[in-house]
Scaffold this motif. Structure first.
Motif, PDB file in Angstrom:
ATOM      1  N   ASN A  17       0.851  -1.185   0.000  1.00 34.04           N
ATOM      2  CA  ASN A  17       0.000   0.000   0.000  1.00 34.04           C
ATOM      3  C   ASN A  17       0.892   1.242   0.000  1.00 34.04           C
ATOM      4  N   ILE A  18       0.257   2.380   0.019  1.00 36.58           N
ATOM      5  CA  ILE A  18       0.957   3.627  -0.284  1.00 36.58           C
ATOM      6  C   ILE A  18       1.581   4.311   0.931  1.00 36.58           C
ATOM      7  N   LEU A  19       0.852   4.370   2.036  1.00 37.71           N
ATOM      8  CA  LEU A  19       1.299   5.201   3.159  1.00 37.71           C
ATOM      9  C   LEU A  19       2.694   4.846   3.680  1.00 37.71           C
ATOM     10  N   LEU A  53       5.273   6.099   1.331  1.00 33.99           N
ATOM     11  CA  LEU A  53       5.412   7.562   1.374  1.00 33.99           C
ATOM     12  C   LEU A  53       6.301   7.952   2.548  1.00 33.99           C
ATOM     13  N   LYS A  90      19.509  28.549   5.185  1.00 33.77           N
ATOM     14  CA  LYS A  90      18.751  28.194   3.982  1.00 33.77           C
ATOM     15  C   LYS A  90      18.518  26.681   3.943  1.00 33.77           C
ATOM     16  N   ALA A 109      15.776  25.627   6.199  1.00 36.56           N
ATOM     17  CA  ALA A 109      14.457  25.935   5.652  1.00 36.56           C
ATOM     18  C   ALA A 109      13.927  24.783   4.795  1.00 36.56           C
ATOM     19  N   PRO A 128      10.983  21.278   7.013  1.00 37.19           N
ATOM     20  CA  PRO A 128       9.727  20.788   6.425  1.00 37.19           C
ATOM     21  C   PRO A 128       9.794  19.310   6.038  1.00 37.19           C
ATOM     22  N   LEU A 136       9.321  17.385   9.059  1.00 40.94           N
ATOM     23  CA  LEU A 136       7.903  17.433   9.442  1.00 40.94           C
ATOM     24  C   LEU A 136       7.103  16.408   8.643  1.00 40.94           C
ATOM     25  N   VAL A 137       7.345  16.377   7.339  1.00 45.32           N
ATOM     26  CA  VAL A 137       6.631  15.429   6.475  1.00 45.32           C
ATOM     27  C   VAL A 137       6.915  13.992   6.923  1.00 45.32           C
ATOM     28  N   VAL A 160       5.132  13.251  10.263  1.00 47.22           N
ATOM     29  CA  VAL A 160       3.673  13.070  10.155  1.00 47.22           C
ATOM     30  C   VAL A 160       3.350  11.736   9.484  1.00 47.22           C
ATOM     31  N   LEU A 161       4.047  11.433   8.404  1.00 51.54           N
ATOM     32  CA  LEU A 161       3.776  10.180   7.697  1.00 51.54           C
ATOM     33  C   LEU A 161       4.161   8.984   8.548  1.00 51.54           C
ATOM     34  N   THR A 201       1.604   8.556  11.317  1.00 50.13           N
ATOM     35  CA  THR A 201       0.349   8.031  10.770  1.00 50.13           C
ATOM     36  C   THR A 201       0.472   6.540  10.483  1.00 50.13           C
ATOM     37  N   PHE A 236       0.375   4.728  13.759  1.00 57.45           N
ATOM     38  CA  PHE A 236      -0.977   4.753  14.313  1.00 57.45           C
ATOM     39  C   PHE A 236      -1.879   3.719  13.614  1.00 57.45           C
ATOM     40  N   THR A 237      -1.790   3.664  12.290  1.00 56.22           N
ATOM     41  CA  THR A 237      -2.646   2.703  11.569  1.00 56.22           C
ATOM     42  C   THR A 237      -2.266   1.270  11.895  1.00 56.22           C
TER      43      THR A 237
END
Lengths: 263, 192
Positions: free
Chosen positions: B98-100, B103, B162, B165, B169, B172-173, B176-177, B180, B183-184
């Motif tokens: 699957n995808i998650l 990712l 720089k 910066a 992010p 962070l990505v 979060v992924l 998630t 959690f699943t």
């Protein structure tokens, strides 16, 4: 620069939000470990048809459709399964209802738990001993005349290696290093003969036993557990005293050994 | 000159990345050969824990904690994320269902590459600000204080700003992924 950073962050957060929404509303795409088996495809829309959150799939969910008493006999719609041939009602004799112990519905989980994974330990003890309930006996000469008692030679871990504790019946020694066919005529393992060897001619055996007052001598291994005739004499004396085999004190060797050739 | 720059400066980080992939393949092969593939399934947990431990550097930088030498914690951050990523890669294997999770894995790899880029840029920054060492000495700073000043100077150098910066992010990505995915798994795994 700060504006640019802010824009980048907003884009990143927006993308993450989309992904989280997909995870929530399209779990089949995002988190399902492979499609469900064909028979369960209609359940695919709602994971909680089978899954209890933070616990997993519980048997009661499976049994809502699959009544244990009817497995293998009727479909979930109540139709009789005409061609099912089972000697043993397998699912009905399981120790515990634990469907996922064997069945994994998601094709992607096959590498962890193949669909149809099986263990004898899941089956009730009395069923475990009925090997021929599920297994067809080989048609070779060795097995043809045997009935049941598979555990004499086989374990539930595998058919091979097969072992036979021949010592329970007769202990081999240097004088009895022979092939199976020598004693078991025509591969009949439920019976034996000692007359296949030139050392044990009928007349000779008869003479030696009658001399000792033994008239019933056809069941050789009742006394002769090996080539050691002292052991045979010892067992015979115990039998005369009326003891049964399981009560025989262990034989500890005598003045004669199996080297004697006086028969 | 360019070739020399690539071979001396870029190659170590390229080798580090290639070593990560190679180590993944070797560990995966060993687990398969020894019939211990089930270990790979559980390796995600220590992998994530190591990555989380590496965040001690980030906390030290933001003065959320006061113990530990920043230079040492940064080194630890590099080592722990490399090792944690190795475990997560072995955990992922080559199974695509699957995808998650994939990712999250891609985000992790981008994070690793970003981190290695940061290592390279930091090295360049350090050499640039090393010239300031003489001036700190002239001002009468001790060797230890000079070292500390130089370290913070290099990490706060504009180039690093720089880079951060971009790195933050991406982190962070990945976070979060990753969360998630975890959690699943907690939600749907067969725990009983």
């Amino acid at each position: 620069m700060e504006m640019k950073n802010k824009t980048v962050n907003i884009i990143v957060l927006a993308n993450l939000a989309v992904i989280l929404l997909l995870v929530t509303f399209a779990p089949q795409l995002m988190i399902e470990p492979g499609k469900l088996i064909d028979a369960h495809l209609e359940l695919t829309d709602d994971c909680f048809n089978c899954h209890t959150p933070f616990i997993g799939s519980t048997p009661d969910k499976c049994m809502e459709c699959h009544k244990v008493d009817e497995i293998g006999l009727k479909t979930t719609k109540g139709l009789v399964i005409a061609k099912e041939k089972k000697n043993v009602a397998f699912h009905q004799k399981l120790l515990e209802d634990d469907c996922v112990a064997c069945h994994s519905d998601h094709k992607g989980v096959q590498s962890f738990r193949p669909i149809g994974y099986f263990s004898h330990q899941l089956v009730a003890q009395d069923m475990r001993e009925q090997c021929d309930g599920c297994h067809i006996k080989p048609g070779d000469a060795l097995h043809l005349k045997l009935k049941g008692n598979c555990s004499q030679c086989h374990t539930i871990d595998g058919w091979k290696p097969a072992t036979l504790e021949h010592e329970k019946y007769f202990r081999f020694d240097k004088h009895h290093d022979s092939t199976c066919e020598k004693c078991h005529i025509e591969s009949n393992y439920s019976d034996y003969t000692c007359y296949g060897c030139h050392e044990h001619s009928r007349s000779k055996i008869r003479e030696e036993h009658v001399e000792e007052g033994i008239r019933d001598y056809e069941k050789c291994v009742e006394c002769h557990r090996s080539g050691d005739e002292d052991e045979a004499e010892y067992i015979w004396k115990l039998k005369r005293r009326g003891l049964s085999p399981q009560d025989y004190p262990a034989y500890r060797g005598g003045s004669h050994g199996d080297d004697d050739d006086d028969d | 000159m360019e070739r020399s720059l690539i071979s001396k400066k870029v190659m170590p980080f390229l080798l580090s990345f290639v070593a990560l992939i190679a180590a993944t393949a070797i560990v995966d092969a060993l687990l398969h050969l020894s019939g211990l593939t089930w270990i790979g399934r559980w390796l995600g947990i220590p992998g994530v824990l190591l990555i989380l431990l590496s965040f001690f550097y980030s906390m030290r930088k933001r003065k959320k904690i006061s113990f530990g030498r920043p230079k040492t914690l940064l080194k630890l951050h590099e080592v722990l994320t490399w090792t944690g990523a190795l475990m997560v890669l072995v955990h992922a294997g080559i199974h695509v269902y699957n995808i998650l999770p994939w990712l999250a894995l891609i985000a992790m790899m981008v994070n690793i590459i970003s981190g290695m880029t940061g290592q390279y840029l930091l090295d360049r920054s350090r050499r640039y600000v090393a010239e300031k060492k003489a001036s700190y000495a002239e001002r009468g700073l001790t060797a230890e204080a000079t070292e500390k000043e130089l370290f913070w100077d290099s990490v706060t150098f504009d180039l690093m700003k720089k880079w951060r910066a971009v790195h933050f992010p991406i982190t962070l990505v990945f976070s979060v992924l990753g969360i998630t995915h975890i959690f699943t798994i907690l939600l749907y795994w067969q725990w009983k």
